[in-house]
Design an enzyme around this catalytic site. Structure first.
Site, PDB file in Angstrom:
ATOM      1  N   CYS A 145       5.379  96.711  28.518  1.00 41.23           N
ATOM      2  CA  CYS A 145       3.974  96.329  28.630  1.00 41.23           C
ATOM      3  C   CYS A 145       3.806  95.158  29.584  1.00 41.23           C
ATOM      4  O   CYS A 145       4.115  94.009  29.235  1.00 41.23           O
ATOM      5  CB  CYS A 145       3.415  95.964  27.259  1.00 41.23           C
ATOM      6  N   CYS A 184       1.248  92.563  28.419  1.00 41.57           N
ATOM      7  CA  CYS A 184       1.762  91.717  27.341  1.00 41.57           C
ATOM      8  C   CYS A 184       2.737  90.659  27.851  1.00 41.57           C
ATOM      9  O   CYS A 184       2.671  89.492  27.451  1.00 41.57           O
ATOM     10  CB  CYS A 184       2.489  92.569  26.305  1.00 41.57           C
ATOM     11  N   ASP A 185       3.660  91.060  28.719  1.00 41.14           N
ATOM     12  CA  ASP A 185       4.810  90.213  29.028  1.00 41.14           C
ATOM     13  C   ASP A 185       4.918  89.740  30.473  1.00 41.14           C
ATOM     14  O   ASP A 185       5.798  88.942  30.796  1.00 41.14           O
ATOM     15  CB  ASP A 185       6.101  90.968  28.676  1.00 41.14           C
TER      16      ASP A 185
END
Length: 310
Positions: free
Chosen positions: A136, A139-140
């Site tokens: 992701c 997300c990261d």
């Protein structure tokens, strides 16, 4: 066989979407049970920090899971452990069976079982998950500012997420198993015009390597020449598809040919009283925020459905 326990609604899955649906439904004075095959919170429990959920500048995944659970249960919603093996119809009621030898009956069901990232299944992938291996970018990606990243995949998600990562990384190398991309032409064009992106075709990842702390690169195989290689990198983002967690619902005929649950914009499936939310649907964005939105809609629609039965 344990006794049949009855609820107004059983929510299968206690991730962000399921817990939100539970909060809305129980707040409407419905009896609610959340069933999950693991700890409540789902993938939140595997996320170190979340920086893109409204209301929190930064919060640890397990902490957000606990706060959501506290909110979901404050109006009486219950939680139980168990993997649902089958959902059957009994007139207007739904019969839910789990692997814990428990049976539940409900007027409505919300499917919130989510999806799982398709893995490469190569050495190092599991060892470095959360330490340089990610599925992701949203997300990261922020953890890899000014780093060299590898994206594995050639479809829309891989190319789109690769473009997203160029806002943060110094360089993004996309490894494509075939001799061409499968992404839509308009997405490809944007990527090809991005100076930070490079594409290496006919290439498969055979191993993800690293030190005691983090990823340091990948080993590769050229699918045409057979040549083995190695590419140094600080992170590996894998986009080779998602797998819906829907095998328990095949008998209901509510899945598409890829296994995703089909719903309308009110989260209703083709079967009255059965709803589906979050990543178990074919959705363009798999995030906490979108799952929560789906859950809110479903929780309210469950109330409207049950009210119509009386």
């Amino acid at each position: 066989m344990a006794e049949n326990k009855q609820y107004d609604v059983v929510i299968i899955g206690a991730g962000p979407g399921g817990m939100t649906a539970a909060m809305y439904a129980s707040r409407a004075n419905l009896s609610v049970l959340m069933l999950d095959r693991g700890a409540y919170g789902g993938n939140l429990n595997n996320t170190a920090e979340i920086e893109n959920y409204t209301g929190f500048k930064k919060i640890k995944g397990p902490e957000l899971a606990q706060q959501m659970y506290d909110g979901a249960t404050q109006f009486g919603a219950e939680y139980a452990y168990g993997t649902v093996t089958k959902v059957e119809l009994d007139g207007n009621l739904k019969k839910i069976t789990t692997d814990m030898d428990e049976t539940y009956t409900a007027k409505a069901v919300v499917i919130a079982t989510g999806s799982d990232h398709r893995r490469l299944d190569v050495p190092g992938e599991e060892d470095f998950s959360g330490r340089g291996v990610s599925y992701c970018a949203v997300c990261d990606g922020a953890f890899f500012k000014n780093k060299h990243l590898i994206v594995v995949g050639g479809g829309d998600a891989a190319v789109e997420e690769g473009v997203y990562l160029t806002q943060l990384a110094s360089k993004v190398t996309v490894l494509v198993r075939r001799d061409e991309l499968r992404a839509e032409p308009i997405i490809q064009a944007e990527a090809m015009n991005n100076d930070k992106m490079e594409f290496i075709y006919n290439t498969s990842v055979t191993e993800i390597i690293g030190d005691d702390i983090k990823v340091t690169g990948v080993k590769t195989h050229n699918n045409k020449t057979g040549e083995e290689g190695k590419i140094a990198a600080d992170g590996v983002f894998i986009y080779v598809g998602n797998i819906p967690m829907t095998t328990s619902f095949t008998n209901l005929n509510i899945l598409d040919d890829q296994g995703w649950v089909k719903t309308d914009d009110r989260m209703q499936t083709a079967i009255p009283g059965i709803f589906a939310i979050g990543d178990v649907r074919e959705t363009p964005l798999r995030q906490v925020a979108t799952a929560v939105g789906d859950g809110a809609i479903a929780g309210q629609q469950v109330y409207e459905y049950i009210k119509s039965m009386n």
